[in-house]
Design an enzyme around this catalytic site. Structure first.
Site, PDB file in Angstrom:
ATOM      1  N   PHE A 140       0.875  -1.171   0.000  1.00  0.00           N
ATOM      2  CA  PHE A 140       0.000   0.000   0.000  1.00  0.00           C
ATOM      3  C   PHE A 140       0.909   1.218   0.000  1.00  0.00           C
ATOM      4  O   PHE A 140       1.721   1.401   0.913  1.00  0.00           O
ATOM      5  CB  PHE A 140      -0.885   0.051   1.252  1.00  0.00           C
ATOM      6  CG  PHE A 140      -1.681   1.337   1.373  1.00  0.00           C
ATOM      7  CD1 PHE A 140      -3.032   1.369   1.065  1.00  0.00           C
ATOM      8  CD2 PHE A 140      -1.076   2.523   1.794  1.00  0.00           C
ATOM      9  CE1 PHE A 140      -3.764   2.551   1.179  1.00  0.00           C
ATOM     10  CE2 PHE A 140      -1.791   3.707   1.898  1.00  0.00           C
ATOM     11  CZ  PHE A 140      -3.146   3.713   1.591  1.00  0.00           C
ATOM     12  N   GLU A 141       0.767   2.042  -0.997  1.00  0.00           N
ATOM     13  CA  GLU A 141       1.394   3.350  -0.957  1.00  0.00           C
ATOM     14  C   GLU A 141       0.649   4.280  -1.901  1.00  0.00           C
ATOM     15  O   GLU A 141       0.268   3.898  -3.002  1.00  0.00           O
ATOM     16  CB  GLU A 141       2.901   3.311  -1.288  1.00  0.00           C
ATOM     17  CG  GLU A 141       3.275   2.721  -2.621  1.00  0.00           C
ATOM     18  CD  GLU A 141       4.803   2.630  -2.819  1.00  0.00           C
ATOM     19  OE1 GLU A 141       5.563   2.764  -1.839  1.00  0.00           O
ATOM     20  OE2 GLU A 141       5.225   2.414  -3.978  1.00  0.00           O
ATOM     21  N   ILE A 142       0.387   5.467  -1.409  1.00  0.00           N
ATOM     22  CA  ILE A 142      -0.138   6.554  -2.237  1.00  0.00           C
ATOM     23  C   ILE A 142       0.958   7.599  -2.242  1.00  0.00           C
ATOM     24  O   ILE A 142       1.400   8.042  -1.176  1.00  0.00           O
ATOM     25  CB  ILE A 142      -1.450   7.126  -1.678  1.00  0.00           C
ATOM     26  CG1 ILE A 142      -2.502   6.023  -1.530  1.00  0.00           C
ATOM     27  CG2 ILE A 142      -1.972   8.239  -2.587  1.00  0.00           C
ATOM     28  CD1 ILE A 142      -3.776   6.472  -0.846  1.00  0.00           C
TER      29      ILE A 142
END
Length: 416
Positions: free
Chosen positions: A302-304
């Site tokens: 998960f990475e934004i």
């Protein structure tokens, strides 16, 4: 026996009363049906969530609409230390996309992830989705994914030079390293494809032609879950608040996979001291002022993040320095520690953000808000007893400490 006149009169009265009761019941039911289908109150009609549930997947155009009804979730979110963006319209969308590195055989696990993202967030905002693969996507993959995504879907083939051994790598040495790590039972230690994946996510996904038009991305992998409603434009929030990298889970990396990563990083920093940001997060990734790496990293499934960070000279040159050193193949350097070290050193700490209101799962770790105000305010359906955030093995506790951040209510109940 024939009825008497009085009995006949009573029968006629009873029939008439029965007819009146039946008519009244029908009129009442008709009014209720109308209220539940066609004649909705104005505030229900204006709700984008209600609109998304009726027919057209919710592609909203025209005037700005509210994402919360007054006095309910909006009022609750004003009490929370979490992002909120109550006004939104199509014109507010920024250049952002979801991106998934996937194979054709990952289809059904990925569809579950897409369903979570769409239900919790994207059915209101309709951002694009880029799918990348080192083999061509088949028609079944394209048909199923495009059917679930409310934004545009794009399918890219990874160039061979981005998913192969560079000329300077000794492949015999790499094979021997894999064998040693496999014998030592290091996770993914014997996998060749995993190493290509880590190298690709570290240095190339953001260079793909399909990514060139975007400024922000949200990385999504198969078999993930999103537990909480995200009723604000999370990409716009990142941009408006000057955030370049965000995460939901952090933990130490397996030291056996990165024995020389920190020493190689220090060599790069010594040759390029200007890349270090003022007020960086060195103390998050090192317990001794940079002599050694403590392994803490942001879990990159998960990475934004802001694509322009990876496109920067500092990061591009850092990746190329690591790539030349060969650790992606001679060891098993993961994209998570590479991304995390770069973000911690090259960005000011206030440009990194922990999302405490998203709710996330990727086997085996769960992020579930332990503060009931956040969990109920966001309609989360996760079990806080499974939350990893405040456990002893989590690095998020250190992130809060070094940044002097206020911890969620009840955090101390979920530390062991």
């Amino acid at each position: 026996m024939a009825p008497t006149r009085s009995n006949a009169r009573l029968i006629r009265f009873g029939i008439f009363a029965f007819i009146l009761i039946v008519c009244g019941f029908i009129l009442t039911q008709g009014s209720s049906f109308s209220a539940s289908t066609g004649s909705q109150p104005a505030q229900v009609k204006s709700s984008p969530i209600a609109a998304a549930d009726t027919g057209d997947v919710g592609k909203r155009k025209g005037p700005t609409q509210k994402l919360f009804e007054k006095g309910s979730a909006e009022a609750e979110n004003q009490k929370l230390d979490v992002p909120a963006n109550l006004e939104w319209s199509e014109k507010d969308k920024i250049k952002a996309t979801f991106v998934s590195l996937a194979r054709n055989q990952d289809l059904y696990q990925l569809l579950e992830s897409i369903r979570h993202i769409e239900d919790r967030f994207n059915h209101k905002f309709h951002y694009d989705w880029v799918f990348l693969n080192d083999q061509p996507f088949d028609d079944a993959f394209k048909e199923a994914t495009s059917n679930l995504c409310s934004g545009k879907t794009k399918y890219g083939l990874i160039p061979t030079e981005h998913w192969s051994y560079p000329a300077w790598i000794d492949q015999e040495k790499a094979a021997l390293a894999r064998e040693r790590m496999h014998q030592a039972k290091v996770i993914y230690g014997g996998s060749e494809s995993y190493r290509h994946m880590c190298r690709y996510e570290s240095g190339f996904f953001w260079r793909h032609d399909l990514m060139s038009e975007y400024e922000y991305y949200w990385r999504v992998e198969p078999d993930i879950k999103i537990y909480c409603d995200i009723d604000y434009d999370i990409f716009k929030w990142m941009k408006d608040n000057g955030k370049d990298y965000s995460f939901t889970v952090s933990l130490p990396e397996y030291k056996e996979t990165i024995p020389t990563l920190w020493e190689t990083t220090k060599k790069y920093i010594e040759a390029n001291p200007k890349v270090l940001a003022e007020n960086n997060l060195l103390e998050f990734i090192s317990n001794d002022e940079g002599k050694t790496y403590n392994g803490c990293h942001f879990w990159s499934n998960f990475e934004i993040a802001n694509l322009n960070f990876w496109r920067s000279d500092a990061y591009r040159e850092y990746f190329e320095f690591l790539d030349r050193a060969g650790g992606f193949f001679y060891e098993r350097w993961g994209d998570a520690p590479v991304h995390s070290i770069a973000a911690a050193l090259f960005l000011p700490r206030d440009r990194i953000h922990f999302f405490e209101d998203v709710g996330y799962f990727h086997v085996p770790f769960t992020n579930c808000p332990v503060d009931p105000a956040i969990r109920f305010g966001r309609n989360c359906n996760c079990n806080p007893d499974k939350d990893f955030t405040w456990r002893g093995w989590s690095c998020t506790t250190k992130y809060y400490t070094v940044n002097n951040l206020k911890r969620q209510k009840n955090w101390e109940k979920y530390t062991s």
